[in-house]
Scaffold this motif. Structure first.
Motif, PDB file in Angstrom:
ATOM      1  N   HIS A 139       0.838  -1.204   0.000  1.00 38.53           N
ATOM      2  CA  HIS A 139       0.000   0.000   0.000  1.00 38.53           C
ATOM      3  C   HIS A 139       0.870   1.251   0.000  1.00 38.53           C
ATOM      4  O   HIS A 139       0.595   2.216  -0.726  1.00 38.53           O
ATOM      5  CB  HIS A 139      -0.924   0.008   1.216  1.00 38.53           C
ATOM      6  CG  HIS A 139      -1.614   1.329   1.426  1.00 38.53           C
ATOM      7  ND1 HIS A 139      -2.676   1.757   0.657  1.00 38.53           N
ATOM      8  CD2 HIS A 139      -1.346   2.347   2.303  1.00 38.53           C
ATOM      9  CE1 HIS A 139      -3.049   2.959   1.054  1.00 38.53           C
ATOM     10  NE2 HIS A 139      -2.266   3.336   2.048  1.00 38.53           N
ATOM     11  N   HIS A 140       1.915   1.237   0.816  1.00 39.50           N
ATOM     12  CA  HIS A 140       2.809   2.397   0.865  1.00 39.50           C
ATOM     13  C   HIS A 140       3.554   2.554  -0.462  1.00 39.50           C
ATOM     14  O   HIS A 140       3.768   3.684  -0.929  1.00 39.50           O
ATOM     15  CB  HIS A 140       3.780   2.250   2.027  1.00 39.50           C
ATOM     16  CG  HIS A 140       3.116   2.291   3.373  1.00 39.50           C
ATOM     17  ND1 HIS A 140       2.483   3.416   3.858  1.00 39.50           N
ATOM     18  CD2 HIS A 140       2.973   1.340   4.331  1.00 39.50           C
ATOM     19  CE1 HIS A 140       1.979   3.168   5.052  1.00 39.50           C
ATOM     20  NE2 HIS A 140       2.260   1.910   5.358  1.00 39.50           N
ATOM     21  N   ILE A 141       3.952   1.442  -1.081  1.00 38.19           N
ATOM     22  CA  ILE A 141       4.623   1.500  -2.382  1.00 38.19           C
ATOM     23  C   ILE A 141       3.685   2.111  -3.425  1.00 38.19           C
ATOM     24  O   ILE A 141       4.102   2.921  -4.262  1.00 38.19           O
ATOM     25  CB  ILE A 141       5.082   0.103  -2.813  1.00 38.19           C
ATOM     26  CG1 ILE A 141       6.214  -0.376  -1.896  1.00 38.19           C
ATOM     27  CG2 ILE A 141       5.536   0.087  -4.271  1.00 38.19           C
ATOM     28  CD1 ILE A 141       6.545  -1.848  -2.047  1.00 38.19           C
ATOM     29  N   ALA A 142       2.408   1.719  -3.375  1.00 41.89           N
ATOM     30  CA  ALA A 142       1.435   2.254  -4.333  1.00 41.89           C
ATOM     31  C   ALA A 142       1.376   3.772  -4.263  1.00 41.89           C
ATOM     32  O   ALA A 142       1.130   4.444  -5.279  1.00 41.89           O
ATOM     33  CB  ALA A 142       0.053   1.659  -4.068  1.00 41.89           C
ATOM     34  N   ASN A 143       1.614   4.319  -3.090  1.00 40.94           N
ATOM     35  CA  ASN A 143       1.502   5.759  -2.905  1.00 40.94           C
ATOM     36  C   ASN A 143       2.842   6.494  -2.999  1.00 40.94           C
ATOM     37  O   ASN A 143       2.902   7.702  -2.780  1.00 40.94           O
ATOM     38  CB  ASN A 143       0.841   6.051  -1.554  1.00 40.94           C
ATOM     39  CG  ASN A 143      -0.636   5.724  -1.567  1.00 40.94           C
ATOM     40  OD1 ASN A 143      -1.450   6.474  -2.092  1.00 40.94           O
ATOM     41  ND2 ASN A 143      -0.990   4.571  -1.007  1.00 40.94           N
ATOM     42  N   GLU A 144       3.903   5.765  -3.322  1.00 41.87           N
ATOM     43  CA  GLU A 144       5.194   6.406  -3.539  1.00 41.87           C
ATOM     44  C   GLU A 144       5.218   7.095  -4.908  1.00 41.87           C
ATOM     45  O   GLU A 144       4.669   6.580  -5.884  1.00 41.87           O
ATOM     46  CB  GLU A 144       6.333   5.370  -3.499  1.00 41.87           C
ATOM     47  CG  GLU A 144       6.622   4.792  -2.133  1.00 41.87           C
ATOM     48  CD  GLU A 144       7.456   5.715  -1.253  1.00 41.87           C
ATOM     49  OE1 GLU A 144       7.813   6.825  -1.709  1.00 41.87           O
ATOM     50  OE2 GLU A 144       7.744   5.315  -0.113  1.00 41.87           O
ATOM     51  N   SER A 145       5.879   8.222  -4.980  1.00 36.97           N
ATOM     52  CA  SER A 145       6.062   8.927  -6.248  1.00 36.97           C
ATOM     53  C   SER A 145       7.320   8.374  -6.917  1.00 36.97           C
ATOM     54  O   SER A 145       8.404   8.958  -6.846  1.00 36.97           O
ATOM     55  CB  SER A 145       6.192  10.437  -6.013  1.00 36.97           C
ATOM     56  OG  SER A 145       6.382  11.107  -7.236  1.00 36.97           O
ATOM     57  N   ILE A 146       7.176   7.214  -7.536  1.00 37.91           N
ATOM     58  CA  ILE A 146       8.294   6.530  -8.172  1.00 37.91           C
ATOM     59  C   ILE A 146       7.934   6.238  -9.626  1.00 37.91           C
ATOM     60  O   ILE A 146       6.777   6.316 -10.024  1.00 37.91           O
ATOM     61  CB  ILE A 146       8.641   5.213  -7.442  1.00 37.91           C
ATOM     62  CG1 ILE A 146       7.401   4.321  -7.312  1.00 37.91           C
ATOM     63  CG2 ILE A 146       9.273   5.491  -6.078  1.00 37.91           C
ATOM     64  CD1 ILE A 146       7.648   2.974  -6.660  1.00 37.91           C
ATOM     65  N   ASP A 147       8.955   5.865 -10.393  1.00 33.40           N
ATOM     66  CA  ASP A 147       8.737   5.600 -11.811  1.00 33.40           C
ATOM     67  C   ASP A 147       8.453   4.127 -12.094  1.00 33.40           C
ATOM     68  O   ASP A 147       7.651   3.806 -12.974  1.00 33.40           O
ATOM     69  CB  ASP A 147       9.961   6.048 -12.606  1.00 33.40           C
ATOM     70  CG  ASP A 147      10.165   7.556 -12.541  1.00 33.40           C
ATOM     71  OD1 ASP A 147       9.229   8.287 -12.897  1.00 33.40           O
ATOM     72  OD2 ASP A 147      11.253   7.993 -12.112  1.00 33.40           O
ATOM     73  N   TYR A 148       9.103   3.228 -11.377  1.00 33.32           N
ATOM     74  CA  TYR A 148       8.941   1.788 -11.600  1.00 33.32           C
ATOM     75  C   TYR A 148       9.141   1.053 -10.275  1.00 33.32           C
ATOM     76  O   TYR A 148       9.712   1.600  -9.326  1.00 33.32           O
ATOM     77  CB  TYR A 148       9.983   1.244 -12.607  1.00 33.32           C
ATOM     78  CG  TYR A 148       9.974   1.950 -13.934  1.00 33.32           C
ATOM     79  CD1 TYR A 148       9.139   1.530 -14.967  1.00 33.32           C
ATOM     80  CD2 TYR A 148      10.801   3.066 -14.158  1.00 33.32           C
ATOM     81  CE1 TYR A 148       9.130   2.191 -16.193  1.00 33.32           C
ATOM     82  CE2 TYR A 148      10.782   3.732 -15.365  1.00 33.32           C
ATOM     83  CZ  TYR A 148       9.942   3.297 -16.380  1.00 33.32           C
ATOM     84  OH  TYR A 148       9.920   3.961 -17.581  1.00 33.32           O
ATOM     85  N   VAL A 149       8.698  -0.197 -10.235  1.00 34.66           N
ATOM     86  CA  VAL A 149       9.026  -1.099  -9.138  1.00 34.66           C
ATOM     87  C   VAL A 149       9.952  -2.179  -9.679  1.00 34.66           C
ATOM     88  O   VAL A 149       9.653  -2.826 -10.686  1.00 34.66           O
ATOM     89  CB  VAL A 149       7.767  -1.746  -8.528  1.00 34.66           C
ATOM     90  CG1 VAL A 149       8.149  -2.891  -7.588  1.00 34.66           C
ATOM     91  CG2 VAL A 149       6.952  -0.710  -7.764  1.00 34.66           C
ATOM     92  N   VAL A 150      11.095  -2.361  -9.022  1.00 33.71           N
ATOM     93  CA  VAL A 150      12.034  -3.435  -9.360  1.00 33.71           C
ATOM     94  C   VAL A 150      11.829  -4.560  -8.352  1.00 33.71           C
ATOM     95  O   VAL A 150      11.989  -4.349  -7.146  1.00 33.71           O
ATOM     96  CB  VAL A 150      13.491  -2.936  -9.331  1.00 33.71           C
ATOM     97  CG1 VAL A 150      14.456  -4.105  -9.522  1.00 33.71           C
ATOM     98  CG2 VAL A 150      13.720  -1.889 -10.409  1.00 33.71           C
ATOM     99  N   HIS A 151      11.452  -5.742  -8.857  1.00 32.62           N
ATOM    100  CA  HIS A 151      11.253  -6.909  -7.983  1.00 32.62           C
ATOM    101  C   HIS A 151      12.415  -7.864  -8.188  1.00 32.62           C
ATOM    102  O   HIS A 151      12.651  -8.354  -9.294  1.00 32.62           O
ATOM    103  CB  HIS A 151       9.932  -7.603  -8.306  1.00 32.62           C
ATOM    104  CG  HIS A 151       9.414  -8.439  -7.178  1.00 32.62           C
ATOM    105  ND1 HIS A 151      10.124  -9.505  -6.651  1.00 32.62           N
ATOM    106  CD2 HIS A 151       8.265  -8.372  -6.449  1.00 32.62           C
ATOM    107  CE1 HIS A 151       9.425 -10.056  -5.667  1.00 32.62           C
ATOM    108  NE2 HIS A 151       8.302  -9.372  -5.518  1.00 32.62           N
TER     109      HIS A 151
END
Length: 563
Positions: A171-183
């Protein structure tokens, strides 16, 4: 490579299966498929919602799954992409033929939009099926390779055992102002019985389930498919995957814990599975795990079913060029790796520096070295599965390695790679690592594996904590007055290259690149609370100035809040 007979057996197994490849939709703006009822329940048709991945400078892969109950034979799927959430300004509208949706691919739909969109932009997308629209997802295309880019940011995640915790971090990641998620891998754990849950705890409430086969560890295609569907049914995970485009690799648990390749038999080995050393059993399980991963993860996988060797048939490693700012190199550190250096895995093992041992395999290693030499970006970044920095006690001949599954078990190849980094004279080299269920920051040196190291600093390594998978605080019932910093102090005293380590917090990290520096921030999130309101705290924050390869602490590292 060794002979291809057995490996040909695994590649033949995959070739016989209908491995899902992204479809290219037909442009058809007049089709009835785009009509939908705004009141229809999206979750009843698309229970795993939507996600995007595999970005390019002109598109991405978008994914959904239609539930079996909603499936209608002969029904096509509409795909819409727009610059706005209301879909008033359509950038693309296409139709996926009904033949691409079936039980053969577990009713998953993967659409490749490469070539359809503009570079370096956010877009919104949705699927429409039989009068129902999916939830809206957001994707981001990459900058073109020759484009100037001022800043870029990634959320970095790893290791999300569904049964050991909850997904408040997403949930916190969803609300981060980021460009991509690296898994960095372990998107699923292949267990249904809490095999990897804390030994001092138990499966979290509402997280228990049985696999279709009834086995404790996934062994059939239905088992692996079930796990992806179960994990992606979590609303907090869905929220993050709807919001951010994913760049993902894999680690071991997508198929089996500590999996490796036996070059003597030229087959995979799954040491934690019943009969996992039997080539025929290991090949069947591995084929099922690979098939489900490709179906359920919207990544660009180079797959050629005509190849007779698995290592030539399947390629996950790739390079992403984000303009002139960041080159991101992703490696596959499971499909090619040798087994443990010693059968008994004791601390007296001395084969970690065997020059013939490999984690990457010869072709991937050559590609990796070439990628470094070709990189002209300000920040060359490696998405790496397991720890590269040593984690040892003692020195020189008396040094003891604790993590043979990490690069400590492949010292000669690690030295070769770090020397290649040194030789490439990169402006900045940053490594993002997962797997170990803790957070770290430290220095990479050339010459690892030699008795007298060349201690030239060649890079900075940042490790992100696990989302939920077992950490030290889950395993050890620390007394209330225990100074948890003591555990970190011991590791740092024996490993001078370590600047920061936190063994006992779940969470995620964010890394931000600019022309002047990169900043790495580690967040701890309470994995015991099944809520969007799960507590989030900043654990540590470091800055690396452009061209300096030095770690500057921007905040005082925080101790754990759990007692």
């Amino acid at each position: 490579m060794a002979g291809t007979t057995a490996a040909g057996g695994l590649s033949a197994l995959l070739a016989k299966r209908a491995i899902a490849q992204p479809t290219t939709p037909l442009r058809d703006g007049s089709a009835d498929v785009f009509s939908y009822d705004a009141a229809a329940d999206a979750d009843a048709t698309f229970p795993q919602s939507v996600m995007s991945g595999g970005p390019t400078d002109s598109g991405a892969i978008v994914w959904t799954r239609i539930t079996e109950e909603a499936y209608r034979e002969g029904q096509s799927v509409g795909v819409q992409v727009a610059s706005d959430e209301t879909f008033d300004d359509l950038a693309f509208e296409g139709v996926v033929d009904a033949s691409a949706v079936s039980a053969t691919h577990d009713y998953t739909v993967k659409v490749d939009l490469d070539g359809e969109l503009d570079a370096d932009r956010f877009y919104y997308y949705r699927f429409i099926y039989d009068g129902t629209a999916s939830r809206t997802g957001r994707l981001r295309t990459m900058a073109s390779a020759d484009q100037h880019v001022d800043d870029l940011s990634f959320g970095v995640v790893t290791c999300q055992d569904y049964q050991n915790g909850y997904y408040g971090a997403f949930h916190h990641i969803a609300n981060e102002s980021i460009d991509y998620v690296v898994h960095l891998g372990d998107f699923i754990y292949e267990s249904s019985d809490g095999a990897y849950v804390s030994p001092t705890g138990e499966i979290k409430p509402e997280r228990d389930f049985d696999l279709p086969s009834g086995a404790s560890l996934a062994e059939s295609l239905d088992d692996f498919r079930f796990l992806y569907k179960k994990y992606k049914s979590d609303p907090l995970l869905q929220e993050a995957l709807e919001r951010h485009t994913l760049i993902a690799g894999w680690d071991d648990h997508e198929i089996g814990n500590n999996r490796y390749w036996d070059y003597a038999t030229d087959t995979p080995v799954l040491p934690n599975k019943d009969d996992g050393s039997d080539p025929s059993v290991a090949m069947e399980i591995t084929a099922s795990g690979i098939q489900a991963w490709i179906e359920h993860m919207p990544m660009r996988v180079e797959y050629d079913p005509s190849e007779e060797d698995l290592h030539e048939q399947l390629r996950l490693w790739r390079r992403f060029e984000f303009g002139d700012l960041v080159d991101l190199v992703i490696t596959d550190e499971r499909l090619f790796r040798d087994g443990p250096p010693c059968e008994d895995r004791t601390l007296t093992c001395t084969n970690e520096d065997d020059p013939d041992r490999t984690m990457l395999g010869s072709e991937q290693k050559s590609w990796f070295v070439d990628s470094l030499s070709e990189s002209s970006a300000r920040w060359t970044t490696w998405a790496n599965e397991v720890l590269t920095m040593p984690l040892t006690a003692g020195e020189d001949w008396y040094q003891v390695e604790f993590l043979e599954d990490s690069w400590d078990g492949f010292q000669a190849e690690r030295a070769e790679l770090m020397n290649a980094v040194d030789d490439a004279s990169l402006r900045n080299f940053i490594t993002l690592t997962g797997d170990l269920h803790c957070s770290m920051a430290g220095y990479q040196h050339a010459g690892y594996g030699e008795v007298s190291w060349n201690r030239d600093t060649v890079g900075i390594e940042f490790m992100t904590p696990s989302i939920t998978s077992v950490c030290a605080a889950d395993v050890v019932d620390f007394p209330g007055d225990w100074d948890r910093e003591a555990l970190a102090a011991i590791a740092k005293a024996e490993n001078e290259h370590l600047e920061y380590i936190n063994w006992y917090e779940h969470g995620y990290s964010v890394i931000e690149f600019t022309e002047t520096d990169c900043e790495f921030t580690v967040y701890g999130v309470d994995a015991d609370e099944n809520s969007a309101d799960a507590e989030k705290r900043t654990l540590a924050q470091y800055r690396v100035p452009d061209g300096e390869l030095s770690l500057e602490a921007l905040s005082e590292p925080q101790t754990a809040s759990r007692s």
